[in-house]
Write a protein that holds these residues in place. Sequence first.
Motif, PDB file in Angstrom:
ATOM      1  N   GLU A 276     -52.929  25.086  -8.385  1.00  0.00           N
ATOM      2  CA  GLU A 276     -53.410  26.444  -8.627  1.00  0.00           C
ATOM      3  C   GLU A 276     -54.307  26.488  -9.859  1.00  0.00           C
ATOM      4  OE1 GLU A 276     -49.970  28.801  -9.326  1.00  0.00           O
ATOM      5  OE2 GLU A 276     -49.260  27.599 -11.002  1.00  0.00           O
ATOM      6  N   ILE A 311     -63.225  29.284  -6.596  1.00  0.00           N
ATOM      7  CA  ILE A 311     -62.774  30.679  -6.557  1.00  0.00           C
ATOM      8  C   ILE A 311     -63.985  31.549  -6.255  1.00  0.00           C
ATOM      9  CG2 ILE A 311     -61.668  32.542  -7.861  1.00  0.00           C
ATOM     10  CD1 ILE A 311     -60.379  30.429  -9.624  1.00  0.00           C
ATOM     11  N   LYS A 312     -63.840  32.462  -5.300  1.00  0.00           N
ATOM     12  CA  LYS A 312     -64.985  33.256  -4.841  1.00  0.00           C
ATOM     13  C   LYS A 312     -65.486  34.234  -5.903  1.00  0.00           C
ATOM     14  CE  LYS A 312     -64.028  33.002   0.123  1.00  0.00           C
ATOM     15  NZ  LYS A 312     -63.773  33.773   1.366  1.00  0.00           N
ATOM     16  N   SER A 313     -64.559  34.924  -6.539  1.00  0.00           N
ATOM     17  CA  SER A 313     -64.983  35.943  -7.523  1.00  0.00           C
ATOM     18  C   SER A 313     -63.999  35.966  -8.689  1.00  0.00           C
ATOM     19  CB  SER A 313     -65.076  37.323  -6.878  1.00  0.00           C
ATOM     20  OG  SER A 313     -63.852  37.672  -6.267  1.00  0.00           O
ATOM     21  N   ASP A 371     -58.601  36.541  -9.206  1.00  0.00           N
ATOM     22  CA  ASP A 371     -59.698  36.555  -8.229  1.00  0.00           C
ATOM     23  C   ASP A 371     -59.866  38.002  -7.774  1.00  0.00           C
ATOM     24  OD1 ASP A 371     -61.365  36.456  -6.025  1.00  0.00           O
ATOM     25  OD2 ASP A 371     -60.578  34.544  -5.311  1.00  0.00           O
ATOM     26  N   ARG A 372     -60.966  38.617  -8.180  1.00  0.00           N
ATOM     27  CA  ARG A 372     -61.152  40.043  -7.876  1.00  0.00           C
ATOM     28  C   ARG A 372     -61.374  40.289  -6.387  1.00  0.00           C
ATOM     29  NH1 ARG A 372     -62.341  43.533 -12.006  1.00  0.00           N
ATOM     30  NH2 ARG A 372     -63.759  44.741 -10.700  1.00  0.00           N
ATOM     31  N   PHE A 373     -61.919  39.301  -5.671  1.00  0.00           N
ATOM     32  CA  PHE A 373     -62.195  39.473  -4.246  1.00  0.00           C
ATOM     33  C   PHE A 373     -60.902  39.491  -3.424  1.00  0.00           C
ATOM     34  CE2 PHE A 373     -63.161  37.826   0.007  1.00  0.00           C
ATOM     35  CZ  PHE A 373     -64.158  38.703   0.402  1.00  0.00           C
ATOM     36  N   SER A 374     -60.029  38.532  -3.667  1.00  0.00           N
ATOM     37  CA  SER A 374     -58.762  38.454  -2.922  1.00  0.00           C
ATOM     38  C   SER A 374     -57.637  39.234  -3.589  1.00  0.00           C
ATOM     39  CB  SER A 374     -58.340  36.990  -2.786  1.00  0.00           C
ATOM     40  OG  SER A 374     -58.016  36.442  -4.055  1.00  0.00           O
ATOM     41  N   LYS A 375     -57.876  39.770  -4.789  1.00  0.00           N
ATOM     42  CA  LYS A 375     -56.875  40.508  -5.565  1.00  0.00           C
ATOM     43  C   LYS A 375     -55.718  39.613  -6.008  1.00  0.00           C
ATOM     44  CE  LYS A 375     -59.135  44.356  -4.794  1.00  0.00           C
ATOM     45  NZ  LYS A 375     -59.970  44.935  -5.865  1.00  0.00           N
ATOM     46  N   GLN A 376     -55.918  38.303  -5.995  1.00  0.00           N
ATOM     47  CA  GLN A 376     -54.855  37.389  -6.398  1.00  0.00           C
ATOM     48  C   GLN A 376     -54.849  37.224  -7.906  1.00  0.00           C
ATOM     49  OE1 GLN A 376     -54.956  33.563  -4.504  1.00  0.00           O
ATOM     50  NE2 GLN A 376     -53.094  32.837  -5.508  1.00  0.00           N
ATOM     51  N   LYS A 377     -53.677  37.421  -8.506  1.00  0.00           N
ATOM     52  CA  LYS A 377     -53.521  37.246  -9.951  1.00  0.00           C
ATOM     53  C   LYS A 377     -52.956  35.856 -10.216  1.00  0.00           C
ATOM     54  CE  LYS A 377     -52.783  42.152 -10.938  1.00  0.00           C
ATOM     55  NZ  LYS A 377     -51.862  43.163 -11.520  1.00  0.00           N
ATOM     56  N   TYR A 378     -53.704  35.057 -10.937  1.00  0.00           N
ATOM     57  CA  TYR A 378     -53.263  33.700 -11.221  1.00  0.00           C
ATOM     58  C   TYR A 378     -52.338  33.638 -12.438  1.00  0.00           C
ATOM     59  CZ  TYR A 378     -57.073  32.486  -8.045  1.00  0.00           C
ATOM     60  OH  TYR A 378     -57.899  32.394  -6.952  1.00  0.00           O
TER      61      TYR A 378
END
Length: 424
Positions: A276, A311-313, A371-378
């Motif tokens: 990750e 990562i896309k965004s 990642d703002r596009f997928s809304k995933q918080k790393y």
Amino acid sequence: MTVVVRVENVSKKYQLGNIGTQSLKGDFNRWWARMRGKEDPFAKIGDESQHQNGEFWALKDINFEVKQGEAVGIIGKNGAGKSTLLKILSRITNPTIGNVKIKGRIASLLEVGTGFNPDLTGRDNIFLNGAILGMTKREIAAKFDEIVDFSGIEKFIDTPVKRYSSGMYVRLAFAVAAHLESEILILDEVLAVGDTEFQKKCLGKMDDVAHKQGRTILFVSHSMQAVTTLTNTCIFLKNGQLKSQGFTQEVIKGYLQSDPSALEQLIYIDSPSNLEPKVTKVEIESSESSNSQAYGKPMTILFNISTPSPIKSAALSFQVMNSMDQPVTHLLVMDSEIPIARKSGLFELQCHIPKVRLYPGNYTLKVHFADRFSKQKYQTIERICPFEVGVYGEIRDYYWGTGNAMYVEDCDWSVVCMDQYSKV
């Protein structure tokens, strides 16, 4: 101003290696080893005092004064003698050499378990502690509801405290020490136990006690932010000796510079992951050494990011948190603004602040990676990279008063000419 605590030539000696050997045979074996130039047969492994006849000086020739209404921080590494000093001031133990003179009632919170009778309920212990301080039952009752409300353990107030968790115990112990009428409050690492929310309450209450009620406070903590916020003067202990004392910010700066392990805490470091994305390093390049920052000078924050896959965004942001863990400002960068982590690998980002306008005090960073596009918080990384903002060569006393502001806005002043007043 009246001196309420005077410590004169205080030293404290402990005898090591004697547990379980207080017998004629044990004493003879130790004496015989000493006569042959051998090590103490009962000394503990790693005991550096074994060449001093088993003597360990936890404190050595300590001298200082505390005036009424002062808030004094006591800092130093583990084993420096901080807790021993507070136990002597609290009359729990006596100094081997020297004198301590105290004027006023003392309330102490030294460690979980100190000051409470484990077989009594929380309610009974509140009244017991108040009685020890010389308060009447009516005076204690007037504070009772406030103490219980602050501690947050209303449901368990009539339960014996020996059944409390360590968090519940310290909640009630702090509430009792802070609310009952003592002239001198002695606190040892009260923020080490308890959740974040309660730690904020503790800081707020201690700030109120120190700066509004005018009570005298002696405060030991490893949190330099808390020490700077709550105290004006500070004492630095090292190996049982008083290394320096004076204004808090100056003493803390000297402590950080003298302790490599303390300096390591100024930089956040983590290992990369093959699974990750991660922030692997956060470092502050401040205008002064040891993460000290002059107001109005530039500052740069460096970030290292590890990404096993693109990562896309990506978005990276950080908040500057004050000593009460409140956000002061929030800075953000997104992939749409500059390319971030569009390929797998290691990346370094720099955030340059041309002119720091944070108010003097101590701060930490809270970092967010997502990642703002997928809304995933790393990641969300809290309370890292502590730094201090100071003002140098500035005389405007009222402007830089404690608690006046969180930051200072840039502005331009001008004089608007008005018609001169004239008598009719």
